[in-house]
Design a protein around this motif. Structure first.
Motif, PDB file in Angstrom:
ATOM      1  N   GLY A 173     -51.394  46.777   0.866  1.00 53.61           N
ATOM      2  CA  GLY A 173     -50.086  46.157   1.074  1.00 53.61           C
ATOM      3  C   GLY A 173     -50.206  44.744   1.605  1.00 53.61           C
ATOM      4  O   GLY A 173     -49.456  43.852   1.212  1.00 53.61           O
ATOM      5  N   PHE A 174     -51.173  44.536   2.513  1.00 51.73           N
ATOM      6  CA  PHE A 174     -51.389  43.199   3.062  1.00 51.73           C
ATOM      7  C   PHE A 174     -51.770  42.221   1.967  1.00 51.73           C
ATOM      8  O   PHE A 174     -51.194  41.131   1.859  1.00 51.73           O
ATOM      9  N   TRP A 175     -52.733  42.588   1.138  1.00 47.15           N
ATOM     10  CA  TRP A 175     -53.176  41.664   0.098  1.00 47.15           C
ATOM     11  C   TRP A 175     -52.122  41.473  -0.985  1.00 47.15           C
ATOM     12  O   TRP A 175     -52.002  40.393  -1.557  1.00 47.15           O
ATOM     13  N   ALA A 176     -51.327  42.507  -1.242  1.00 39.88           N
ATOM     14  CA  ALA A 176     -50.206  42.348  -2.178  1.00 39.88           C
ATOM     15  C   ALA A 176     -49.203  41.346  -1.610  1.00 39.88           C
ATOM     16  O   ALA A 176     -48.660  40.507  -2.346  1.00 39.88           O
ATOM     17  N   SER A 177     -48.985  41.393  -0.299  1.00 40.74           N
ATOM     18  CA  SER A 177     -48.082  40.440   0.347  1.00 40.74           C
ATOM     19  C   SER A 177     -48.635  39.015   0.273  1.00 40.74           C
ATOM     20  O   SER A 177     -47.876  38.056   0.097  1.00 40.74           O
ATOM     21  N   MET A 178     -49.943  38.875   0.405  1.00 43.25           N
ATOM     22  CA  MET A 178     -50.529  37.541   0.273  1.00 43.25           C
ATOM     23  C   MET A 178     -50.361  37.022  -1.166  1.00 43.25           C
ATOM     24  O   MET A 178     -50.220  35.828  -1.398  1.00 43.25           O
ATOM     25  N   GLY A 179     -50.344  37.950  -2.124  1.00 42.80           N
ATOM     26  CA  GLY A 179     -50.039  37.572  -3.506  1.00 42.80           C
ATOM     27  C   GLY A 179     -48.614  37.038  -3.630  1.00 42.80           C
ATOM     28  O   GLY A 179     -48.357  36.105  -4.387  1.00 42.80           O
ATOM     29  N   VAL A 180     -47.681  37.617  -2.865  1.00 46.39           N
ATOM     30  CA  VAL A 180     -46.301  37.137  -2.865  1.00 46.39           C
ATOM     31  C   VAL A 180     -46.242  35.722  -2.277  1.00 46.39           C
ATOM     32  O   VAL A 180     -45.479  34.871  -2.754  1.00 46.39           O
ATOM     33  N   VAL A 181     -47.045  35.457  -1.261  1.00 43.95           N
ATOM     34  CA  VAL A 181     -47.103  34.110  -0.685  1.00 43.95           C
ATOM     35  C   VAL A 181     -47.553  33.111  -1.753  1.00 43.95           C
ATOM     36  O   VAL A 181     -46.947  32.040  -1.910  1.00 43.95           O
ATOM     37  N   ILE A 182     -48.592  33.444  -2.493  1.00 47.26           N
ATOM     38  CA  ILE A 182     -49.073  32.570  -3.572  1.00 47.26           C
ATOM     39  C   ILE A 182     -48.005  32.427  -4.653  1.00 47.26           C
ATOM     40  O   ILE A 182     -47.812  31.344  -5.215  1.00 47.26           O
ATOM     41  N   LEU A 183     -47.282  33.512  -4.935  1.00 49.16           N
ATOM     42  CA  LEU A 183     -46.195  33.466  -5.911  1.00 49.16           C
ATOM     43  C   LEU A 183     -45.135  32.450  -5.486  1.00 49.16           C
ATOM     44  O   LEU A 183     -44.596  31.720  -6.324  1.00 49.16           O
ATOM     45  N   GLY A 184     -44.837  32.380  -4.192  1.00 50.72           N
ATOM     46  CA  GLY A 184     -43.884  31.391  -3.688  1.00 50.72           C
ATOM     47  C   GLY A 184     -44.333  29.979  -3.984  1.00 50.72           C
ATOM     48  O   GLY A 184     -43.529  29.125  -4.378  1.00 50.72           O
ATOM     49  N   LEU A 185     -45.614  29.714  -3.808  1.00 57.04           N
ATOM     50  CA  LEU A 185     -46.156  28.393  -4.124  1.00 57.04           C
ATOM     51  C   LEU A 185     -46.005  28.095  -5.609  1.00 57.04           C
ATOM     52  O   LEU A 185     -45.556  27.011  -5.995  1.00 57.04           O
ATOM     53  N   VAL A 186     -46.363  29.059  -6.440  1.00 53.74           N
ATOM     54  CA  VAL A 186     -46.296  28.866  -7.894  1.00 53.74           C
ATOM     55  C   VAL A 186     -44.854  28.636  -8.342  1.00 53.74           C
ATOM     56  O   VAL A 186     -44.573  27.725  -9.134  1.00 53.74           O
ATOM     57  N   VAL A 187     -43.929  29.432  -7.820  1.00 57.37           N
ATOM     58  CA  VAL A 187     -42.518  29.279  -8.194  1.00 57.37           C
ATOM     59  C   VAL A 187     -42.002  27.910  -7.763  1.00 57.37           C
ATOM     60  O   VAL A 187     -41.290  27.232  -8.522  1.00 57.37           O
ATOM     61  N   GLY A 188     -42.342  27.470  -6.566  1.00 63.25           N
ATOM     62  CA  GLY A 188     -41.913  26.149  -6.101  1.00 63.25           C
ATOM     63  C   GLY A 188     -42.434  25.029  -6.979  1.00 63.25           C
ATOM     64  O   GLY A 188     -41.705  24.095  -7.313  1.00 63.25           O
TER      65      GLY A 188
END
Length: 96
Positions: free
Chosen positions: A37-52
């Motif tokens: 779950g932690f690493w999946a959440s870090m993937g969401v953080v990277i997704l935020g960068l990509v979306v921005g």
């Protein structure tokens, strides 16, 4: 920075909100002892960068500064520095 609207764009807000949700979820999963779950959440953080970045490329970020605008800003800065020199202050006091 309020005068320059630094970061006040849909691209910035969306990227930061997605990343914030990822960080919050990562904290919960870290305390809950769930590495997946932690690493999946870090993937969401990277997704935020990509979306921005994608939104910025779509034109929803800060507009690029034109050469004319840059020259005008630099000229205004030089005028402010010139107005604050000791010689200018002495002339102002002599007139008063």
């Amino acid at each position: 920075m309020a005068g320059t609207s630094h970061g006040h764009t849909p691209a910035a807000w969306t990227g930061v909100i997605i990343s914030f949700v990822g960080f919050c979820a990562g904290g919960v999963f870290m305390v809950g002892d769930s590495p997946v779950g932690f690493w999946a959440s870090m993937g969401v953080v990277i997704l935020g960068l990509v979306v921005g970045v994608i939104m910025r490329l779509m034109g929803l970020g800060m507009p690029k500064e034109s050469a004319e605008m840059r020259e005008a800003r630099e000229a205004a800065g030089r005028a402010q520095v010139t107005a604050r020199t000791p010689a200018a202050e002495t002339q102002q006091h002599a007139r008063a």
